[in-house]
Motif scaffolding. Structure first.
Motif, PDB file in Angstrom:
ATOM      1  N   PRO A 128      -0.593 -10.172  -0.680  1.00  0.00           N
ATOM      2  CA  PRO A 128      -1.163 -11.509  -0.501  1.00  0.00           C
ATOM      3  C   PRO A 128      -2.178 -12.132  -1.081  1.00  0.00           C
ATOM      4  N   SER A 129      -3.364 -11.091  -0.974  1.00  0.00           N
ATOM      5  CA  SER A 129      -4.608 -11.566  -1.660  1.00  0.00           C
ATOM      6  C   SER A 129      -4.610 -11.378  -2.921  1.00  0.00           C
ATOM      7  N   GLY A 130      -3.728 -10.472  -3.637  1.00  0.00           N
ATOM      8  CA  GLY A 130      -3.597 -10.274  -5.157  1.00  0.00           C
ATOM      9  C   GLY A 130      -4.961  -8.982  -5.268  1.00  0.00           C
ATOM     10  N   GLN A 131      -5.372  -8.521  -4.472  1.00  0.00           N
ATOM     11  CA  GLN A 131      -6.581  -7.553  -4.427  1.00  0.00           C
ATOM     12  C   GLN A 131      -5.904  -6.275  -3.890  1.00  0.00           C
ATOM     13  N   LEU A 132      -6.733  -5.206  -4.503  1.00  0.00           N
ATOM     14  CA  LEU A 132      -6.259  -3.625  -3.825  1.00  0.00           C
ATOM     15  C   LEU A 132      -7.019  -3.675  -2.510  1.00  0.00           C
ATOM     16  N   ASP A 133      -6.298  -4.105  -1.452  1.00  0.00           N
ATOM     17  CA  ASP A 133      -6.833  -3.958  -0.319  1.00  0.00           C
ATOM     18  C   ASP A 133      -6.806  -2.563   0.393  1.00  0.00           C
ATOM     19  N   ASN A 134      -7.343  -2.149   1.675  1.00  0.00           N
ATOM     20  CA  ASN A 134      -7.556  -1.164   1.965  1.00  0.00           C
ATOM     21  C   ASN A 134      -6.004  -0.741   2.649  1.00  0.00           C
ATOM     22  N   LEU A 135      -5.268  -1.298   3.115  1.00  0.00           N
ATOM     23  CA  LEU A 135      -3.918  -1.094   3.316  1.00  0.00           C
ATOM     24  C   LEU A 135      -3.125  -0.299   2.263  1.00  0.00           C
ATOM     25  N   THR A 136      -3.386  -1.336   1.024  1.00  0.00           N
ATOM     26  CA  THR A 136      -2.514  -0.709  -0.216  1.00  0.00           C
ATOM     27  C   THR A 136      -3.171   0.683  -0.844  1.00  0.00           C
ATOM     28  N   GLN A 137      -4.286   0.873  -0.501  1.00  0.00           N
ATOM     29  CA  GLN A 137      -5.098   2.163  -1.059  1.00  0.00           C
ATOM     30  C   GLN A 137      -4.529   3.375  -0.221  1.00  0.00           C
ATOM     31  N   VAL A 138      -4.357   2.978   1.186  1.00  0.00           N
ATOM     32  CA  VAL A 138      -3.858   4.256   1.994  1.00  0.00           C
ATOM     33  C   VAL A 138      -2.405   4.478   1.574  1.00  0.00           C
ATOM     34  N   MET A 139      -1.739   3.279   1.543  1.00  0.00           N
ATOM     35  CA  MET A 139      -0.293   3.641   1.338  1.00  0.00           C
ATOM     36  C   MET A 139       0.050   3.929  -0.180  1.00  0.00           C
ATOM     37  N   GLY A 140      -0.887   3.948  -1.114  1.00  0.00           N
ATOM     38  CA  GLY A 140      -0.912   4.471  -2.478  1.00  0.00           C
ATOM     39  C   GLY A 140      -0.980   5.944  -2.474  1.00  0.00           C
ATOM     40  N   LEU A 141      -1.047   6.720  -1.142  1.00  0.00           N
ATOM     41  CA  LEU A 141      -0.857   7.923  -1.105  1.00  0.00           C
ATOM     42  C   LEU A 141       0.589   8.357  -1.502  1.00  0.00           C
ATOM     43  N   HIS A 142       1.458   7.217  -1.366  1.00  0.00           N
ATOM     44  CA  HIS A 142       2.674   7.629  -1.415  1.00  0.00           C
ATOM     45  C   HIS A 142       3.348   6.592  -2.395  1.00  0.00           C
ATOM     46  N   PRO A 143       2.959   6.550  -3.719  1.00  0.00           N
ATOM     47  CA  PRO A 143       3.239   5.484  -4.648  1.00  0.00           C
ATOM     48  C   PRO A 143       4.797   4.872  -4.549  1.00  0.00           C
ATOM     49  N   HIS A 144       6.015   5.815  -4.798  1.00  0.00           N
ATOM     50  CA  HIS A 144       7.032   5.449  -4.857  1.00  0.00           C
ATOM     51  C   HIS A 144       7.310   4.723  -3.504  1.00  0.00           C
ATOM     52  N   TYR A 145       6.801   4.891  -2.368  1.00  0.00           N
ATOM     53  CA  TYR A 145       7.007   4.101  -1.272  1.00  0.00           C
ATOM     54  C   TYR A 145       6.506   2.701  -1.300  1.00  0.00           C
ATOM     55  N   LEU A 146       5.216   2.999  -1.768  1.00  0.00           N
ATOM     56  CA  LEU A 146       4.285   1.489  -1.871  1.00  0.00           C
ATOM     57  C   LEU A 146       4.976   0.626  -2.592  1.00  0.00           C
ATOM     58  N   GLN A 147       5.820   0.884  -3.653  1.00  0.00           N
ATOM     59  CA  GLN A 147       6.256  -0.136  -4.597  1.00  0.00           C
ATOM     60  C   GLN A 147       7.472  -0.737  -3.985  1.00  0.00           C
ATOM     61  N   SER A 148       8.094   0.051  -3.023  1.00  0.00           N
ATOM     62  CA  SER A 148       9.218  -0.544  -2.403  1.00  0.00           C
ATOM     63  C   SER A 148       8.770  -1.462  -1.435  1.00  0.00           C
ATOM     64  N   PHE A 149       7.634  -1.044  -0.634  1.00  0.00           N
ATOM     65  CA  PHE A 149       6.988  -1.862   0.568  1.00  0.00           C
ATOM     66  C   PHE A 149       6.487  -3.358  -0.002  1.00  0.00           C
TER      67      PHE A 149
END
Length: 489
Positions: free
Chosen positions: A74-95
């Motif tokens: 939503p913000s177009g930024q690398l927020d804290n939520l995205t960074q933690v979820m980035g531990l699982h990039p395949h899921y992050l992309q789907s989410f």
């Protein structure tokens, strides 16, 4: 050294964004020469996971992660939520793909409605991280800013969602076709069925996302423009003793970075042995339908005894979040309750996501069913064939136990699943964590997070949170979509 500073516990609590537990208040009161404030475990994305470990464990490059954030968040930024979820990039992309579709792409609801519904959903769990994120979206759009004063300033049409919002968030099994009928009946404030499906998916998405935020200890996002007034509000019952990085001052059994001990190793080996034994028993002898039904009922009743009471302290909502909540006293109650007329078990055989929910939601809100289905499958099928220090491990049994335990607490039963496996695979501390994160996530503490699977990697615990989030969202959708189906027929 300057003169000692006397600190009153009540003053300390009011000036600090973190809750102070009763034990720490007593310690503070005993201090005659001031008090040293313990630092949070991390100033990074998570209060539970050290920042350097998020960077080290992340399997997606920072450039790729930034592109994903710019494209989908939503913000177009690398927020804290995205960074933690980035531990699982395949899921992050789907989410991110499904969330982007819900919030940005063509759909039945106008954009500002979508963000306001997200605020309403997140506020049910006092999740100021998500509330502030979508409040900022209103400032960016510059529309209907009066709505941010509180729910009573929103149009009646949105306020009419309050009933289904609170039920979905806390007791989704209570949703009936009458709730749907009340929303889509004729009148100036009525909802079209497609609009209502879009709203329901948004509500379920942000209820479950609040579970992930609290379960992963996502830190507040700093609002550099100071537009929302929410940036300093982080609602939880985290205490400084839970967040302390000074591990030597706390019980080492709660430390996520404690050295490997024989106790922890034996816990891990015992879990591996139980998985192996259950697999062998499954191949040798399959339980009867009657026995599996009995085991489900036993597990459902046993969940009554699982409580976060050992860690609980009262959580007090702040006005900045509670302004978006009506009937704040309405909260979670166990599906199976002592002495009550319990609602009937929801049998997935009669109404499942794959055979019923998917097609209905996809028909009324084009393509969202495909995106949600991909997200559910990605979380459930995600595996690196490892478990803590062990490689070449099939974790299918463990992943399914986690997912199905959430559905069991929500009264949903799969006829082909042996619920005896849940008790074998999920230890009590893990069950306490699951129930808290899923049912009343705002009460989650780092101590709960640290108390289970103490030799597992942080990324594996984040995976647990992904499974809990998706199981919860699917459970909410099953109850809501079944009610819509009954209304339509």
């Amino acid at each position: 050294m300057a003169a000692s500073m006397s600190v009153n516990a009540d003053t300390f609590t009011s000036s600090n964004p973190f809750h102070i537990c009763n034990i720490c208040q007593k310690v503070i009161r005993k201090k005659e020469n001031g008090v040293r404030v313990l630092r949070p475990v991390s100033s990074g994305p998570s209060a539970f996971i050290p920042e350097e470990e998020i960077v080290e464990l992340s399997q997606v490059g920072p450039h790729t992660e930034q592109l994903l954030a710019e494209a989908y968040t939503p913000s177009g930024q690398l927020d804290n939520l995205t960074q933690v979820m980035g531990l699982h990039p395949h899921y992050l992309q789907s989410f991110l793909r499904s969330q982007f579709y819900l919030l940005r792409m063509d759909g039945p609801l106008p954009l500002h409605y979508r963000h306001y519904i997200a605020i309403m959903a997140a506020a049910r769990h006092q999740c100021s991280f998500l509330v502030s994120l979508h409040v900022r979206e209103f400032y960016r759009m510059g529309v209907c800013l009066d709505w941010l004063k509180g729910l009573q300033y929103a149009p009646q049409r949105l306020r009419n969602l309050n009933e289904i919002n609170k039920i979905l968030a806390h007791r989704p099994w209570l949703i009936t076709k009458e709730h749907i009928q009340n929303l889509v009946k004729t009148g100036e404030n009525c909802w079209a069925l497609a609009e209502l499906v879009h709203a329901v998916v948004l509500l379920a998405h942000f209820h479950s996302l609040a579970s992930f935020v609290f379960g992963s200890g996502i830190n507040p996002q700093v609002d550099t423009q100071n537009t929302s007034g929410f940036q300093s509000v982080h609602i939880s019952n985290y205490c400084t003793c839970d967040l302390a990085s000074d591990h030597h001052e706390r019980d080492s059994s709660f430390s996520g970075t404690s050295p490997m001990t024989s106790d922890y190793v034996s816990e891990l080996e015992a879990l591996m042995e139980r998985m192996k034994r259950l697999q062998e028993e499954r191949e040798e002898d399959e339980a009867s339908q009657e026995e599996m039904a009995t085991r489900f009922e036993n597990e459902k009743k046993e969940s009554l005894l699982v409580s976060s009471g050992d860690f609980e302290d009262e959580v007090t909502p702040t006005s900045k979040v509670s302004r978006f909540v009506e009937d704040a006293t309405f909260g979670y109650q166990d599906f199976a309750r002592h002495g009550d007329d319990n609602p009937p078990t929801f049998r997935a055989h009669d109404y499942s996501w794959e055979d019923h929910g998917f097609s209905l939601v996809n028909r009324l809100y084009s393509d969202i069913g495909l995106l949600l289905d991909d997200k559910f499958r990605t979380a459930c099928d995600l595996t690196y064939y490892s478990m803590a220090s062990h490689e070449d491990v099939d974790t299918t049994m463990l992943r399914r136990a986690l997912f199905n335990y959430v559905h069991c607490m929500y009264g949903i039963r799969y006829d082909d699943y042996d619920y005896g496996e849940v008790n074998q695979l999920l230890e009590r501390s893990l069950k306490v964590y699951i129930k808290t994160v899923t049912c009343y996530p705002e009460k989650t503490t780092r101590r709960m997070y640290d108390s289970y699977w103490r030799q597992f990697h942080h990324s594996e615990k984040v995976h647990v949170n992904l499974l809990l989030m998706e199981a919860r969202m699917q459970a909410e959708l099953l109850y809501a979509l079944r009610a819509i189906t009954r209304f339509m027929t």
